[in-house]
Design an enzyme around this catalytic site. Sequence first.
Site, PDB file in Angstrom:
ATOM      1  N   SER A  93      -7.411  -7.873  -3.921  1.00 42.96           N
ATOM      2  CA  SER A  93      -6.896  -7.785  -2.637  1.00 42.96           C
ATOM      3  C   SER A  93      -6.989  -8.928  -1.971  1.00 42.96           C
ATOM      4  O   SER A  93      -8.217  -9.432  -1.670  1.00 42.96           O
ATOM      5  CB  SER A  93      -7.363  -6.607  -1.862  1.00 42.96           C
ATOM      6  N   THR A  98      -7.345  -3.725   1.847  1.00 43.70           N
ATOM      7  CA  THR A  98      -5.965  -2.781   1.207  1.00 43.70           C
ATOM      8  C   THR A  98      -6.698  -1.575   0.702  1.00 43.70           C
ATOM      9  O   THR A  98      -7.402  -1.324   0.091  1.00 43.70           O
ATOM     10  CB  THR A  98      -5.466  -3.567  -0.210  1.00 43.70           C
ATOM     11  N   ARG A 145       1.535 -13.019  -0.114  1.00 45.33           N
ATOM     12  CA  ARG A 145       2.630 -13.632  -1.169  1.00 45.33           C
ATOM     13  C   ARG A 145       2.515 -14.915  -1.308  1.00 45.33           C
ATOM     14  O   ARG A 145       3.001 -15.498  -2.231  1.00 45.33           O
ATOM     15  CB  ARG A 145       3.762 -13.008  -0.583  1.00 45.33           C
ATOM     16  N   GLU A 224      10.625  -9.977   1.566  1.00 43.80           N
ATOM     17  CA  GLU A 224       9.624 -10.341   2.490  1.00 43.80           C
ATOM     18  C   GLU A 224       9.995 -11.600   3.225  1.00 43.80           C
ATOM     19  O   GLU A 224       9.975 -11.856   4.546  1.00 43.80           O
ATOM     20  CB  GLU A 224       8.279 -10.432   2.021  1.00 43.80           C
ATOM     21  N   HIS A 240      21.002   0.483 -21.558  1.00 46.90           N
ATOM     22  CA  HIS A 240      21.010   2.050 -21.943  1.00 46.90           C
ATOM     23  C   HIS A 240      21.363   2.907 -20.528  1.00 46.90           C
ATOM     24  O   HIS A 240      21.265   4.448 -20.760  1.00 46.90           O
ATOM     25  CB  HIS A 240      19.619   2.409 -22.445  1.00 46.90           C
ATOM     26  N   LYS A 331       0.522  -0.028   8.903  1.00 46.78           N
ATOM     27  CA  LYS A 331      -1.008   0.258   8.809  1.00 46.78           C
ATOM     28  C   LYS A 331      -1.502   0.764  10.024  1.00 46.78           C
ATOM     29  O   LYS A 331      -2.559   1.714   9.994  1.00 46.78           O
ATOM     30  CB  LYS A 331      -1.283  -1.203   8.562  1.00 46.78           C
TER      31      LYS A 331
END
Length: 336
Positions: A93, A98, A145, A224, A240, A331
């Site tokens: 994290s 997190t 990120r 993002e 498939h 959050k």
Amino acid sequence: MSSINDSNQYMRNLIEKFPENLTEAIDISYQYRLKKEYQTFRNVVICGMGGSGIGGKLVSSWIQNDIDIPINFCQDYTLPKYVNNNTLIIASSNSGNTEETISAMLEADEKGATIIAVCSGGKLQSLCEKLNYEYIIVPGGNPPRTALGFSIVLLTSIFGQLNLISKEKLKEFEQAKDIIISNKNEIHLEAKELADFINNKELIIYSESKYEAVAIRARQQFNENSKILCNHHTIPEMNHNELVGWYGGADHYAVLFLETDDWHEKNKKRLDFSIDTIRNKTTNIKSIYSKGETILIKSLYLINIIDWTSLYLAKKNNIDSVYIAVIDNLKNTLKN
């Protein structure tokens, strides 16, 4: 306008530093050595979400032919039942806060698993200190990120230090850095062309199965940074199911293939057939090609192209590539 320009310049600077981050992370890996002696593990579970979690998926795909025990992932609050005192839990994290990762870590402690964390501080560091687990500190303060370079290097270092893989694996990150730097102009040109190709279309990303983590990273970056929805699938699995779905395809789709020179021979034939089939529904088909000798290096080359593409696409549409207020709002809602 200036706020968006400033944000995109900030993101540009962070993407520009990716090769430098790899070197810095390697230095951290050499400075921080695991101090405890560890048992033989029967399985590994990597806990992490979003930008912190994708590092585990990437590293797992790079070492799957080197490691003798299975690696699984926990991207939720609870762990699989099989986790026990023979399990290695790696909690990743960037913020260290997190909540899903912290929840899984606490459950791992109750189950008697061994825990090693990678974080920039926060609750995860505090818990490791309280419960006597080792942790590696990475630089924080930027969007998770953009910290991928630290995550992938230090996770790889942990596997090496535990003698689960060769310590020589770290050298591939330096090779990847050199290839990215030496091909900088070509990468930017390709990224700008790719942003034009994707703009105002619905993006679908395809890769071979062993590169699915790269496709997931690409999807996350477009989500993002560019603020667009997109999907991904893999060959041969898409042959498939999703290939039949292309009967309902249309020209508003942009199809991006992540190609490398190490596809299975059967999958190369599947790729050609898939492209021919999809071309009946849309002319918007494009491939980008990796460079490098190993799956790790090839992956990082593709990731760098995608990272730049996601920024150029944001700039093209006057989008703030840093802004993620909806996640922050979520959050806050969960806290209340």
